[in-house]
Design a protein around this motif. Structure first.
Motif, PDB file in Angstrom:
ATOM      1  N   GLY A 140       0.787  -1.229   0.000  1.00 44.54           N
ATOM      2  CA  GLY A 140       0.000   0.000   0.000  1.00 44.54           C
ATOM      3  C   GLY A 140       0.816   1.276   0.000  1.00 44.54           C
ATOM      4  N   TRP A 141       2.122   1.165  -0.186  1.00 47.23           N
ATOM      5  CA  TRP A 141       2.983   2.342  -0.226  1.00 47.23           C
ATOM      6  C   TRP A 141       3.367   2.658  -1.670  1.00 47.23           C
ATOM      7  N   GLN A 142       3.906   3.833  -1.893  1.00 48.54           N
ATOM      8  CA  GLN A 142       4.324   4.239  -3.231  1.00 48.54           C
ATOM      9  C   GLN A 142       5.822   4.005  -3.402  1.00 48.54           C
ATOM     10  N   PRO A 143       6.214   3.099  -4.287  1.00 48.90           N
ATOM     11  CA  PRO A 143       7.648   2.851  -4.493  1.00 48.90           C
ATOM     12  C   PRO A 143       8.264   3.848  -5.473  1.00 48.90           C
ATOM     13  N   GLU A 144       9.495   4.235  -5.195  1.00 47.86           N
ATOM     14  CA  GLU A 144      10.280   5.069  -6.102  1.00 47.86           C
ATOM     15  C   GLU A 144      11.658   4.420  -6.191  1.00 47.86           C
ATOM     16  N   THR A 145      11.991   3.849  -7.345  1.00 47.50           N
ATOM     17  CA  THR A 145      13.249   3.116  -7.471  1.00 47.50           C
ATOM     18  C   THR A 145      14.288   3.898  -8.258  1.00 47.50           C
ATOM     19  N   CYS A 146      15.549   3.762  -7.827  1.00 51.52           N
ATOM     20  CA  CYS A 146      16.669   4.454  -8.471  1.00 51.52           C
ATOM     21  C   CYS A 146      17.844   3.490  -8.585  1.00 51.52           C
ATOM     22  N   GLY A 147      18.584   3.610  -9.691  1.00 52.45           N
ATOM     23  CA  GLY A 147      19.727   2.735  -9.891  1.00 52.45           C
ATOM     24  C   GLY A 147      21.031   3.298  -9.376  1.00 52.45           C
ATOM     25  N   SER A 148      20.999   4.567  -8.936  1.00 50.14           N
ATOM     26  CA  SER A 148      22.228   5.198  -8.444  1.00 50.14           C
ATOM     27  C   SER A 148      21.881   6.255  -7.413  1.00 50.14           C
ATOM     28  N   ALA A 149      22.887   6.665  -6.650  1.00 53.88           N
ATOM     29  CA  ALA A 149      22.692   7.706  -5.637  1.00 53.88           C
ATOM     30  C   ALA A 149      22.317   9.030  -6.294  1.00 53.88           C
ATOM     31  N   GLN A 150      22.962   9.364  -7.415  1.00 51.14           N
ATOM     32  CA  GLN A 150      22.683  10.639  -8.082  1.00 51.14           C
ATOM     33  C   GLN A 150      21.255  10.696  -8.591  1.00 51.14           C
ATOM     34  N   GLU A 151      20.774   9.580  -9.137  1.00 51.57           N
ATOM     35  CA  GLU A 151      19.388   9.535  -9.612  1.00 51.57           C
ATOM     36  C   GLU A 151      18.430   9.812  -8.455  1.00 51.57           C
ATOM     37  N   PHE A 152      18.740   9.259  -7.284  1.00 54.40           N
ATOM     38  CA  PHE A 152      17.918   9.503  -6.098  1.00 54.40           C
ATOM     39  C   PHE A 152      17.991  10.981  -5.686  1.00 54.40           C
ATOM     40  N   LEU A 153      19.181  11.543  -5.653  1.00 54.34           N
ATOM     41  CA  LEU A 153      19.358  12.933  -5.222  1.00 54.34           C
ATOM     42  C   LEU A 153      18.664  13.912  -6.157  1.00 54.34           C
ATOM     43  N   ASP A 154      18.472  13.512  -7.411  1.00 51.84           N
ATOM     44  CA  ASP A 154      17.793  14.378  -8.381  1.00 51.84           C
ATOM     45  C   ASP A 154      16.280  14.371  -8.205  1.00 51.84           C
ATOM     46  N   ARG A 155      15.755  13.433  -7.426  1.00 52.76           N
ATOM     47  CA  ARG A 155      14.305  13.364  -7.205  1.00 52.76           C
ATOM     48  C   ARG A 155      13.887  14.451  -6.212  1.00 52.76           C
ATOM     49  N   PRO A 156      12.682  15.018  -6.386  1.00 47.42           N
ATOM     50  CA  PRO A 156      12.207  16.024  -5.424  1.00 47.42           C
ATOM     51  C   PRO A 156      11.960  15.407  -4.054  1.00 47.42           C
ATOM     52  N   ARG A 157      12.140  16.209  -3.025  1.00 45.80           N
ATOM     53  CA  ARG A 157      11.935  15.740  -1.657  1.00 45.80           C
ATOM     54  C   ARG A 157      10.447  15.545  -1.393  1.00 45.80           C
ATOM     55  N   PRO A 158      10.043  14.384  -0.872  1.00 40.96           N
ATOM     56  CA  PRO A 158       8.616  14.146  -0.600  1.00 40.96           C
ATOM     57  C   PRO A 158       8.158  14.897   0.651  1.00 40.96           C
ATOM     58  N   LEU A 159       6.871  15.233   0.689  1.00 43.78           N
ATOM     59  CA  LEU A 159       6.308  15.935   1.838  1.00 43.78           C
ATOM     60  C   LEU A 159       5.391  15.023   2.641  1.00 43.78           C
ATOM     61  N   VAL A 160       5.504  13.729   2.404  1.00 43.00           N
ATOM     62  CA  VAL A 160       4.710  12.726   3.119  1.00 43.00           C
ATOM     63  C   VAL A 160       5.671  11.792   3.846  1.00 43.00           C
ATOM     64  N   PRO A 161       5.170  10.949   4.767  1.00 44.99           N
ATOM     65  CA  PRO A 161       6.059   9.977   5.413  1.00 44.99           C
ATOM     66  C   PRO A 161       6.825   9.185   4.358  1.00 44.99           C
ATOM     67  N   ASN A 162       8.116   8.984   4.592  1.00 37.26           N
ATOM     68  CA  ASN A 162       8.945   8.338   3.583  1.00 37.26           C
ATOM     69  C   ASN A 162      10.128   7.657   4.232  1.00 37.26           C
ATOM     70  N   CYS A 163      10.776   6.797   3.483  1.00 37.60           N
ATOM     71  CA  CYS A 163      12.025   6.172   3.950  1.00 37.60           C
ATOM     72  C   CYS A 163      12.828   5.727   2.742  1.00 37.60           C
ATOM     73  N   LEU A 164      14.035   5.280   3.001  1.00 38.07           N
ATOM     74  CA  LEU A 164      14.961   4.907   1.932  1.00 38.07           C
ATOM     75  C   LEU A 164      15.535   3.524   2.199  1.00 38.07           C
ATOM     76  N   ILE A 165      15.351   2.626   1.225  1.00 37.44           N
ATOM     77  CA  ILE A 165      16.013   1.317   1.264  1.00 37.44           C
ATOM     78  C   ILE A 165      17.263   1.461   0.410  1.00 37.44           C
ATOM     79  N   LEU A 166      18.404   1.332   1.035  1.00 35.86           N
ATOM     80  CA  LEU A 166      19.666   1.726   0.392  1.00 35.86           C
ATOM     81  C   LEU A 166      20.683   0.585   0.366  1.00 35.86           C
ATOM     82  N   ASP A 167      21.178   0.300  -0.820  1.00 36.21           N
ATOM     83  CA  ASP A 167      22.247  -0.683  -0.962  1.00 36.21           C
ATOM     84  C   ASP A 167      23.562  -0.031  -0.514  1.00 36.21           C
ATOM     85  N   VAL A 168      24.379  -0.788   0.177  1.00 38.14           N
ATOM     86  CA  VAL A 168      25.646  -0.239   0.683  1.00 38.14           C
ATOM     87  C   VAL A 168      26.588   0.117  -0.462  1.00 38.14           C
TER      88      VAL A 168
END
Length: 213
Positions: free
Chosen positions: A29-57
């Motif tokens: 029931g959550w909204q997924p946003e997937t990225c293949g790199s850190a830069q791709e993630f950093l280019d995404r706008p900051r969400p204004l709703v509860p959020n979290c990050l699943i991050l590969d080391v």
């Protein structure tokens, strides 16, 4: 998706991991946003709703721990869940000390990940509430006149009206009038509540810094 739907980011260079996690996150029931790199993630706008990050080391452009450092400063309402394909105790310790919610070894169970995401989203909700409250306090403080701000800073530092008047070169009656305006504009019901507001705004720290100068 509702604008209040929590957003779960996945940053992993393995497309199969991104796709499987996208399906799992959406099914919960959550909204997924997937990225293949850190830069791709950093280019995404900051969400204004509860959020979290699943991050590969291990990422192709920026180390997961380096990205964690950026996120912890710029996106304080975004808790991080680390995932990795191999055990590395020092890295795990660093990540957890820096505030990571969980550190999961691949392959991990759906239940373990969903539980970690639930915990992370709870943290994010709390952080967003605190952030909204702080912004409201800052707006109220900004609505005070310069003299009212000066009176507030001195009052919450423990000075009596007479002492505040002496510091500012104004009468005690004038101090009382400004103090009343401060209480009204800040919506403080008592002096202890005003002191607490000032602490959250770091006004006492600002005064000490100005005195040192």
């Amino acid at each position: 998706m509702s604008h209040e739907t929590p957003v779960v980011y996945v940053v992993d260079d393995d497309v199969s991991v991104r796709e499987s996690l996208e399906l799992l996150i959406r099914s919960a029931g959550w909204q997924p946003e997937t990225c293949g790199s850190a830069q791709e993630f950093l280019d995404r706008p900051r969400p204004l709703v509860p959020n979290c990050l699943i991050l590969d080391v291990n990422l192709p452009d920026l180390n997961g721990l380096d990205l964690q450092r950026l996120v912890s400063v710029e996106r304080t309402d975004m808790p991080i869940i680390f995932v990795t394909g191999y055990a590395d105790v020092p890295v795990t310790v660093k990540a957890m000390k820096a505030g990571a919610v969980e550190f999961l070894m691949k392959p991990f169970s759906d239940e373990a990940l969903l539980s970690a995401v639930e915990q992370a989203l709870d943290r994010s909700r709390t952080a967003l509430v605190l952030d909204r409250e702080l912004r409201t306090l800052r707006d109220r403080h900004a609505s005070l006149s310069r003299r009212e701000q000066e009176v507030m800073t001195l009052v919450v530092s423990g000075l009596l009206n007479k002492q505040v008047g002496f510091e500012l070169g104004i009468s005690e009656i004038t101090v009382k009038a400004h103090r009343g305006q401060v209480m009204r504009k800040m919506m403080a019901r008592s002096l202890p509540e005003l002191v607490n507001m000032a602490a959250r705004l770091s006004l006492s720290d600002a005064r000490r810094e100005s005195e040192r100068r």
